[in-house]
Structures are given as structure tokens and as C-alpha cells.
Design an enzyme around this catalytic site. Structure first.
Site, short mmCIF file in Angstrom:
data_model
loop_
_atom_site.label_atom_id
_atom_site.label_comp_id
_atom_site.label_asym_id
_atom_site.label_seq_id
_atom_site.Cartn_x
_atom_site.Cartn_y
_atom_site.Cartn_z
CB SER A 1 -0.87 -0.02 1.28
OG SER A 1 -1.63 1.15 1.41
CB SER B 1 6.94 10.15 10.51
OG SER B 1 5.96 11.17 10.51
CE1 TYR C 1 3.50 6.53 12.44
CE2 TYR C 1 3.55 8.93 12.64
CZ TYR C 1 3.67 7.78 11.87
OH TYR C 1 3.98 7.89 10.53
CE LYS D 1 6.76 5.87 11.54
NZ LYS D 1 7.18 4.87 10.57
CB THR E 1 -0.96 6.52 2.11
OG1 THR E 1 -0.85 6.77 3.52
CG2 THR E 1 0.26 7.09 1.39
#
Ligand SMILES: NC(=O)c1ccc[n+]([C@@H]2O[C@H](COP(=O)([O-])OP(=O)(O)OC[C@H]3O[C@@H](n4cnc5c(N)ncnc54)[C@H](OP(=O)(O)O)[C@@H]3O)[C@@H](O)[C@H]2O)c1
Length: 209
Positions: A16, A141, A154, A158, A187
Site C-alpha cells: 500500500s 516521519s 507513533y 519514529k 495514503t
């Protein structure tokens, strides 16, 4: 331009979004592609597209980056003539405040976004050490550079990738690490992002769209 023809390149999260995009681009540069993800149908579709786009070869493997067992089974069975490039891209996001996030969800995000890349890299040490040069690209990110609301774990995962993979590069003369630091890319990542209880956020956020 860097030449990728004939190179052996493994990409996680290739079913993806950004990973699939990288796979399609490298296919046009005639690389040998090893694509991993969990969704077999989407992965096989990307694999077919890559063959159509000029990949030297393309094969796909189901690997759950949140599961030590799955990563270890894949690492033991994976064989390739070389591993020139390893692209650690699979990831899952978060949509809940730190206080609303169950500790099991903090851990789940760390498993996929931090321990998964670490364990896979360790599992592939035999292939990596055999390489004169191995490039490892790690998708972190912009949230790996500073805190961000609703992304505490998250962001933490990261951020952690920088510490681990910068150290790995310093320890190994044959490894070159590149950090991919996207901002917002359209996305489905907000749809699969976890809420505080571990359910899917399920929404295409405005910012993502
Ligand atoms: N989109 C953005 O705005 C953005 C911004 C900064 C960083 N990033 C990072 O870019 C990377 C790719 O994200 P994306 O935007 O392309 O999202 P995406 O379209 O949702 O793709 C995520 C990929 O990661 C895989 N994945 C997720 N959990 C997995 C697991 N447990 N085991 C194996 N594979 C797993 C998915 O595979 P399956 O669906 O097959 O499980 C999918 O191929 C992530 O690391 C993300 O954090 C994205």
C-alpha cells in the site's frame, strides 16, 4: 542518478501507499524486488504491477511486522543472491491522546513501528554482513522529529528509529542508512491508525486527503 538495475531490494509495507509507490518506481529501474506486507491480495497486485513495469523479478512474502515469530520465520527462510537495499517502510499510525491510549496500544505501535524494523534487520544479519555495501532506508516521519498531538506512541517509535539505525550505521562500515522523513502523503494510513482502545480509526483524515 543511482542505478538500481539488477539490485536486490527488500521492501516492507509494500502492499500500500508509500511502499507500493517505491516498489513501482524501483520496478521501472529493473530491480529484483522482494515485497512484504500482510494483505496478500494487495501485495500480489503490486507484485504483478512491478513485473509489468519492468522489474527484473518480483516476489511477495506475508510478514507481520508486529510479530516476532512471523519476522523470525521469514528471516530464517528468506534467501536471495544478495541484499543491496533494505527498505524498512511498514508502519501504523495513531489517533488518540496519550492519556486515552491504553498501554497495550502504546506497545502495539512500538512493535510494528520500532521493534519490527529492528528484529527484521537482526534477522537478516547473515545477508547484510555478506554485502560489501548494504543500504538501509528507514521510513520514519516528520513526527519522528518532534511531538505531535494524538501521536504520542507513533512519535516515540519514529524518534527511536533514528537512535537505533544511526548507531547501527556507526558500528558497521558496510551499512549506509538513509532516513525517509515524509510529511503528509495521501495514503490510507489514517484509516488503519489505532485509536486509544486498539480499534481502527477508519477515517481518511482531511490532512491526509
Ligand atoms: N502517509 C503519510 O502521511 C506518512 C507520513 C510520514 C510517515 N509515513 C510512514 O510511511 C510508512 C508507510 O505508510 P503509508 O502512508 O504508505 O501507509 P499505508 O498506505 O497504510 O501503508 C502501510 C504499509 O505498512 C504495512 N503494515 C502495517 N502494519 C503492518 C504489520 N503489522 N505487518 C506488516 N506490514 C504492516 C501495510 O501492510 P498491510 O496493509 O498489508 O498490512 C502497508 O503496506 C509508514 O511507516 C508511515 O509511518 C507516512
Amino acid at each position: 542518478m543511482i542505478r538500481f538495475d539488477g539490485k536486490h531490494i527488500l521492501i516492507t509495507g509494500a502492499s500500500s501507499g508509500i511502499g507500493a509507490g517505491i516498489a513501482r518506481e524501483l520496478a521501472t529501474r529493473h530491480a529484483n524486488l522482494y515485497l512484504t506486507g500482510r494483505d496478500r491480495d494487495r501485495l500480489e497486485k503490486v507484485c504483478e504491477e512491478c513485473m509489468g513495469a519492468g522489474a527484473a523479478s518480483a516476489s511477495c512474502f506475508i510478514v507481520d511486522m508486529a510479530s516476532e515469530e512471523s519476522i523470525s520465520a521469514f528471516s530464517r527462510s528468506f534467501s536471495a543472491p544478495a541484499l543491496d537495499v533494505l527498505i524498512l517502510n511498514a508502519g501504523i499510525s495513531q489517533r488518540s491522546t496519550a492519556f486515552e491510549t491504553d498501554p497495550s496500544v502504546d506497545r502495539a505501535i512500538m512493535e510494528t513501528d520500532f521493534f519490527g524494523p529492528v528484529l527484521l534487520t537482526k534477522g537478516l544479519v547473515g545477508l547484510i554482513k555478506r554485502q560489501e555495501h548494504c543500504s538501509i532506508a528507514v521510513t520514519t516521519s516528520i513526527s519522528g522529529l518532534f511531538g505531535f498531538p494524538l501521536r504520542s506512541s507513533y512519535c516515540a517509535a519514529k524518534h527511536a528509529l533514528f537512535g537505533f539505525f544511526e548507531s547501527l550505521e556507526l558500528e558497521n562500515r558496510n551499512i549506509r542508512v538513509t532516513f525517509l522523513i515524509p510529511g503528509r502523503v495521501n495514503t490510507p494510513i489514517s484509516k488503519s491508525a489505532l485509536d486509544g482502545k486498539g480499534g481502527k480509526h477508519g477515517v481518511m483524515d482531511d490532512g491526509q486527503a
